[in-house]
Design an enzyme around this catalytic site. Structure first.
Site, PDB file in Angstrom:
ATOM      1  N   HIS A  27       0.846  -1.192   0.000  1.00  0.00           N
ATOM      2  CA  HIS A  27       0.000   0.000   0.000  1.00  0.00           C
ATOM      3  C   HIS A  27       0.887   1.249   0.000  1.00  0.00           C
ATOM      4  O   HIS A  27       2.034   1.219   0.469  1.00  0.00           O
ATOM      5  CB  HIS A  27      -0.898   0.001   1.243  1.00  0.00           C
ATOM      6  N   GLU A  65       0.828   3.910   1.813  1.00  0.00           N
ATOM      7  CA  GLU A  65       1.286   4.355   3.134  1.00  0.00           C
ATOM      8  C   GLU A  65       2.480   3.536   3.623  1.00  0.00           C
ATOM      9  O   GLU A  65       3.416   4.083   4.216  1.00  0.00           O
ATOM     10  CB  GLU A  65       0.173   4.215   4.178  1.00  0.00           C
ATOM     11  N   CYS A 120      -2.222  -0.414   7.505  1.00  0.00           N
ATOM     12  CA  CYS A 120      -1.504   0.860   7.421  1.00  0.00           C
ATOM     13  C   CYS A 120      -1.659   1.660   8.705  1.00  0.00           C
ATOM     14  O   CYS A 120      -0.701   2.275   9.182  1.00  0.00           O
ATOM     15  CB  CYS A 120      -1.985   1.649   6.213  1.00  0.00           C
TER      16      CYS A 120
END
Lengths: 149, 149
Positions: free
Chosen positions: B56, B58, B89
């Site tokens: 992801h 993040e 995250c």
């Protein structure tokens, strides 16, 4: 016939990873991911060495297993990890749709159970396999750390 | 004097990252991490390209920022991300002790708020900055995806 490849066998492999973390001065947590009695990923905590909070054993094992499988879903895979996963790792395991998570020691403060992190409905959970051994190495680490400071 | 470096400015940079993800066929989510009006990390979702649920925006931004800073804690840092962080995250952000999280669009199904993920007590939260723009790119992506299948 006795099957040598039981949960204890694979948790011992995860404990070997935890020992490798210990030797590097890392919080000793280790993990392996298994498909059909075959270890496809091994990892241990490297947050200090990599200066990276995301470098938990489970995160590295998930990435390595997906790389080995050539797909991001860990269907038919079992994760063996020496300490109960945290929010981050449980969240990653949720996305991976892993079939089974087996952990040894509980983390009553920061583990996903206390934190209320959701596990994927397809994922089976088991805890307590070699719990004492996994707790012992963590205790040994924190005692040594306290004595060094 | 007008300060050009406000939340909208940095969220636009995160949206540029989301556009880069879109062009690669990835769910379009982008992130930047800022210290004292300086962007120290930029990233976008790469879960498909890397075959890795942990990729992801993040997560990559956290790793890159820690690498830039030479330390694993993201004190004095602000994360700008185009979609509300997920459990994984948010869990990573918890460990990073990041000072502030600003997100654009809400994720009412899989976002950390609905999932009940704990954020570090030191972390300030803000949402809704360029929410419409961030939602639009996500809608555009899923409409295109549906039409291709």
């Amino acid at each position: 016939m006795i099957n040598p490849f039981d949960d204890t066998y694979f948790m011992k492999k995860a404990l070997q990873e935890a020992e490798a973390a210990f030797e590097k001065g890392e919080v000793p947590v280790g993990a392996v991911i298994v498909v059909e009695n075959r270890i496809i990923a091994r990892a241990h905590n490297l947050t200090e060495r990599l200066n990276d909070v995301t470098a938990h054993a489970e995160m590295q094992a998930i990435t390595a297993a997906a790389n080995f499988l050539g797909g991001k879903y860990l269907h038919n895979c079992t994760l063996y990890v020496t300490l109960e996963p945290c929010q981050m790792c449980a969240g990653a395991l949720y996305w991976s749709q892993i079939s089974k998570i087996v952990y040894a020691a509980k983390d009553v403060d920061r583990g996903f159970v206390a934190m209320g992190t959701k596990i994927h409905p397809k994922t089976e959970l088991q805890s307590g396999v070699l719990e004492e051994e996994a707790s012992e190495i963590l205790k040994r680490f924190f005692i040594q750390k306290r004595n060094l400071n």
